[in-house]
Design a protein around this motif. Sequence first.
Motif, PDB file in Angstrom:
ATOM      1  N   TYR A 132     102.561  50.589  81.387  1.00 38.97           N
ATOM      2  CA  TYR A 132     102.585  49.348  82.056  1.00 38.97           C
ATOM      3  C   TYR A 132     101.983  49.225  83.208  1.00 38.97           C
ATOM      4  CZ  TYR A 132     105.830  51.158  85.708  1.00 38.97           C
ATOM      5  OH  TYR A 132     106.381  51.813  86.738  1.00 38.97           O
ATOM      6  N   GLN A 142     109.587  46.348  80.519  1.00 43.33           N
ATOM      7  CA  GLN A 142     108.830  47.319  81.267  1.00 43.33           C
ATOM      8  C   GLN A 142     109.275  48.777  81.107  1.00 43.33           C
ATOM      9  OE1 GLN A 142     108.538  47.990  85.768  1.00 43.33           O
ATOM     10  NE2 GLN A 142     106.711  46.684  85.445  1.00 43.33           N
ATOM     11  N   ILE A 198     107.586  50.346  78.174  1.00 43.00           N
ATOM     12  CA  ILE A 198     106.141  50.419  78.239  1.00 43.00           C
ATOM     13  C   ILE A 198     105.820  51.603  78.804  1.00 43.00           C
ATOM     14  CG2 ILE A 198     104.141  49.173  78.332  1.00 43.00           C
ATOM     15  CD1 ILE A 198     106.087  47.750  76.427  1.00 43.00           C
ATOM     16  N   TYR A 234     104.556  42.480  76.693  1.00 44.17           N
ATOM     17  CA  TYR A 234     104.476  42.901  77.869  1.00 44.17           C
ATOM     18  C   TYR A 234     103.025  42.406  78.783  1.00 44.17           C
ATOM     19  CZ  TYR A 234     104.579  45.174  82.382  1.00 44.17           C
ATOM     20  OH  TYR A 234     104.544  45.351  83.748  1.00 44.17           O
ATOM     21  N   LYS A 288     102.938  39.600  81.358  1.00 39.81           N
ATOM     22  CA  LYS A 288     102.409  40.028  82.901  1.00 39.81           C
ATOM     23  C   LYS A 288     101.384  39.092  83.057  1.00 39.81           C
ATOM     24  CE  LYS A 288     102.130  42.588  86.462  1.00 39.81           C
ATOM     25  NZ  LYS A 288     103.194  42.716  87.556  1.00 39.81           N
ATOM     26  N   GLU A 327     104.128  46.192  73.865  1.00 46.98           N
ATOM     27  CA  GLU A 327     103.068  46.294  74.709  1.00 46.98           C
ATOM     28  C   GLU A 327     102.237  44.939  74.609  1.00 46.98           C
ATOM     29  OE1 GLU A 327     100.637  49.559  73.233  1.00 46.98           O
ATOM     30  OE2 GLU A 327     101.789  51.200  74.022  1.00 46.98           O
TER      31      GLU A 327
END
Length: 315
Positions: free
Chosen positions: A290, A284, A287, A33, A37, A30
């Motif tokens: 996400y 992703q 997650i 990510y 992102k 997480e």
Amino acid sequence: MKFDQINLTKNLEPQKYKASLRNIFKNKNELFYFEMKLIRCFEKKLLDLFVKNLLFGTTHTCIGQECNSVSFLNAIETNIDIIWSNHRCHGHFISYSGNVIGLMAEIMGKKTGVCGGRGGSQHLHYKNFYSNGILGGAVPQALGSAFAIKNKKSICIVFIGDGTMGSGVFYESLNLASLWNCPIIFVCENNNIAQTTPLNLALSGSILSRAKAFDIKTYKNNSLDVMQIYDLANEVISYVRKTRKPAFVELKSIRLGPHSKGDDTRSVNEIKKLNNNDPLKKIQKAISIYKDIDTICEQQIENVFQLVKNFEDAN
């Protein structure tokens, strides 16, 4: 999830920023990510601002390569290690510092930017982070930094692309790094294209063989998987920190955006194929939240822009 604790309009010291994220994201998937992102949203915002004529000059995004900076710069000791980047530096900078507001202000030419609005997109300095927009220009500078910390616990990392393989000073730096036992890691993000020239039209032989010729230990990763690259980063960093010798890493990478704002000569089918291997999509899948992370990243970048646009311009 403590998303209400994330406020990128308030700049934190790099160490405190990293600590705050570890408090929010207990799971590395997480956390990584989120960082990937965040970089993606930041750079897409930049491209949008250029289309609207709200930014000037140029910029080079690392869209598709976010896994490289996130993996390596979560494995360093932020307070002592030295990072050198290149013209494609935003992802490296955000992974190192989290100072999104200072970076946005810098690129927009604002007085509150990390370099007072004068360095722009490619030439940054913040704490132990530096970038140089000249192809290969950061390599000898990074070597000098590594030589200066030979007798310390610090290491130096310099990020380059496959295009740097055509720069003579790169080979001079490999030679001296090996000869002088400098604690430096050369990380080559090989996206198989130098501006608009495919790798096969510009480079013969292998990339790793170039470093091996100077008796430098080499590593390679082809996975496009941020967790695998993170494990490799820890291995390489541990080797260099303990031995005080250089290392060279080749990371298979994909550049999903143009060289700068619009100069992309690749076919639609080629870009579509690359998008199918997007590293962000790979992680992703692991997650469950996400979509929530996507939303907070988009909101934070928009909040930063709305704040920065009203800052005083650089003189």
